[in-house]
Design a protein around this motif. Sequence first.
Motif: not given
Length: 191
Positions: A81-104
């Motif tokens: 969220p750009a503003s206001g309170p939030t319980a989670w901040r989550i982003c995802k990236w594609d793995a460079a060497n496999g058919p999966y993604f990594v979320t932080v």
Amino acid sequence: MRTAIVSPKVAVRTVLAGVAVVGLVVGCSPTEEGTPTTNGANGSPTNGERTVTFNPCKDLSDEALRATRVDPASKSVVTDPASGPTAWRICKWDAANGPYFVTVSSTYFTQADSRKNDKLTGFRDVQIGPRAGLTYQDKSDEEKLRCYVSLPTAEGMFEVTVGWRYGEPVTRDRCELAAEHATQLEPYLPK
């Protein structure tokens, strides 16, 4: 501008994955005597709402992302969220060497909250650098394509998730893989 063509099957699975994240968020709502706990961005009380300060979408450097073998250019914001309170901040990236993604994910919820969440299963303690990590899976993930690794932090916890792409042959244990990525990211995450 690139336009992606998504099959209906992939679109449905993407929506279901989003619902699972929302389920985790909703399932981890702590309260103190019926009132939401309070802390603002600087740790000070707010109007009954808390927010998480570390933002993996902005605070993880390209160096950190390359160290864990994901493509920094593939970033996909799950929730920030750009503003206001939030319980989670989550982003995802594609793995460079496999058919999966990594979320932080960054949240003020704790590993204890995860253990209490009846939507999660398969809890195992795992050491991630100097931190006592915890792996688990979502009960609704019948194909066991995702695994979560949480790391404690002063603010709550970080969650590093590996999600195998649907339709791809599974060649690695997702929890072991998630622990590897968490170990590679751990030095870049606040204590």
